[in-house]
Each structure stands twice: as structure tokens, then as C-alpha cells.
Design a protein around this motif. Sequence first.
Motif, PDB file in Angstrom:
ATOM      1  N   ASP A  36      27.981 -29.319  17.036  1.00 18.98           N
ATOM      2  CA  ASP A  36      28.250 -30.753  16.950  1.00 18.98           C
ATOM      3  C   ASP A  36      28.071 -31.343  15.552  1.00 18.98           C
ATOM      4  O   ASP A  36      28.706 -32.335  15.215  1.00 18.98           O
ATOM      5  CB  ASP A  36      27.408 -31.523  17.973  1.00 18.98           C
ATOM      6  N   THR A  37      27.238 -30.711  14.713  1.00 20.45           N
ATOM      7  CA  THR A  37      26.939 -31.294  13.398  1.00 20.45           C
ATOM      8  C   THR A  37      27.270 -30.381  12.219  1.00 20.45           C
ATOM      9  O   THR A  37      27.211 -30.833  11.074  1.00 20.45           O
ATOM     10  CB  THR A  37      25.450 -31.662  13.287  1.00 20.45           C
ATOM     11  N   ASP A  38      27.572 -29.128  12.468  1.00 24.17           N
ATOM     12  CA  ASP A  38      27.771 -28.102  11.429  1.00 24.17           C
ATOM     13  C   ASP A  38      26.495 -27.838  10.627  1.00 24.17           C
ATOM     14  O   ASP A  38      26.530 -27.146   9.611  1.00 24.17           O
ATOM     15  CB  ASP A  38      28.907 -28.480  10.466  1.00 24.17           C
ATOM     16  N   GLU A  39      25.375 -28.356  11.069  1.00 28.64           N
ATOM     17  CA  GLU A  39      24.095 -28.179  10.382  1.00 28.64           C
ATOM     18  C   GLU A  39      23.601 -26.743  10.534  1.00 28.64           C
ATOM     19  O   GLU A  39      23.570 -26.212  11.640  1.00 28.64           O
ATOM     20  CB  GLU A  39      23.061 -29.141  10.966  1.00 28.64           C
TER      21      GLU A  39
END
Length: 190
Positions: free
Chosen positions: A77-80
Motif C-alpha cells: 500500500d505504501t511502497d515503504e
Amino acid sequence: MTSMERARPARFLRGENVYLRPIEAEDAEWYFQSLYDDENRKLTGTQLHYTREQIANYIAGKAQDRSGVLLLIAANDTDEPIGDVALQNIDAMNRSANVRIALNPGRTGRGYGSEAMRLMLDYGFGIVNLHRIELNVFAYNERAIRAYEKLGFRREGVQREALYYDHEYHDSILMSMLAREYRELYLRRG
């Protein structure tokens, strides 16, 4: 795309909550910081210190290394970046390898590690055509031991007092999974 925008990362292996992608030069600072987290150092048994330059060189070298695959674990969801996983010491003749994983603090206990390991196991058995994948886990990391057993790894033995950390010796538990065991667990169930 402007110079301020960054291209969306490549999603090499995709799961429901996480994906695995190649680690890049731009990830060196994140990787460096993750090596200096106290909990990560203990769980991985990291004893040495590293400079930013050493980490950058390590990442650059991994891109050329065909004896293993180092991938960054990122949240869908965040590419973190939330961790890394590696299939290493690939032995083509005996079709075996070692796997290791590390998650950022605060990211454990949510199934991210298990999902990342499952993606790497599927890659190792289904693409690289490995017969056996093994890992070592320190006896004090009971949460990881339970997670590995739940994934289908079997204990093979104990390397007694193999790690000296924090003024004590600790056992290392050797675990493995065979390709047929993986297929029985995951391919027949879906």
C-alpha cells in the motif's frame, strides 16, 4: 517525470500485503539504518559494524552476484521498505540454498515476514528449481521458530553455542524444507 519524482519500484514477487523487489543503490541508507537497530542486530546475530560506504558496496556487489538473490520487502500500500530477504549460497549442483530474512522493528507479528518467506520459497522451488532450502535461527528467537514451523520448515538439528552475543553463547537451530514438502503444503491446497 520530473527529477523530483521517483519511478514506481519494480514488483518482482507479489503477495497480498507485501512485494519483493531488487535492492537498489538508493536503498543503501535504509539498509544501513536497519543494521543499527538493536533488536535487528540481536535477532540476526549481527556482530560487526559497517560504514555507509561498505553497505553501498555490498548492495552494488549483490547486483552482480549469481550465488544468491537479495530482495527488499516493501508494503503493497505504501511502497515503504519493511525488511529484506535473501536466498543465498545457491548450490546448483545439489540444488540447495540458504534463506534469511530481517524485518524492521514494529513490522513483526503482522504476517509480513511469513508472506515474504512464502514468496521467496515459491521463487526458490518454482523458478530456481531448488530441491532444499535451509535456514538458521537462534534459539532465543522463539517467535521466528514458530513462524518457520508454521510455514513448513522442519528442525534438523542444533548447532550448540554457535553464536556469542551479549556476553553469552546461544544455540543455532538448523531448519529446512524440501521441494516436495513445499508442494504438498502449498500447491495442493492452493
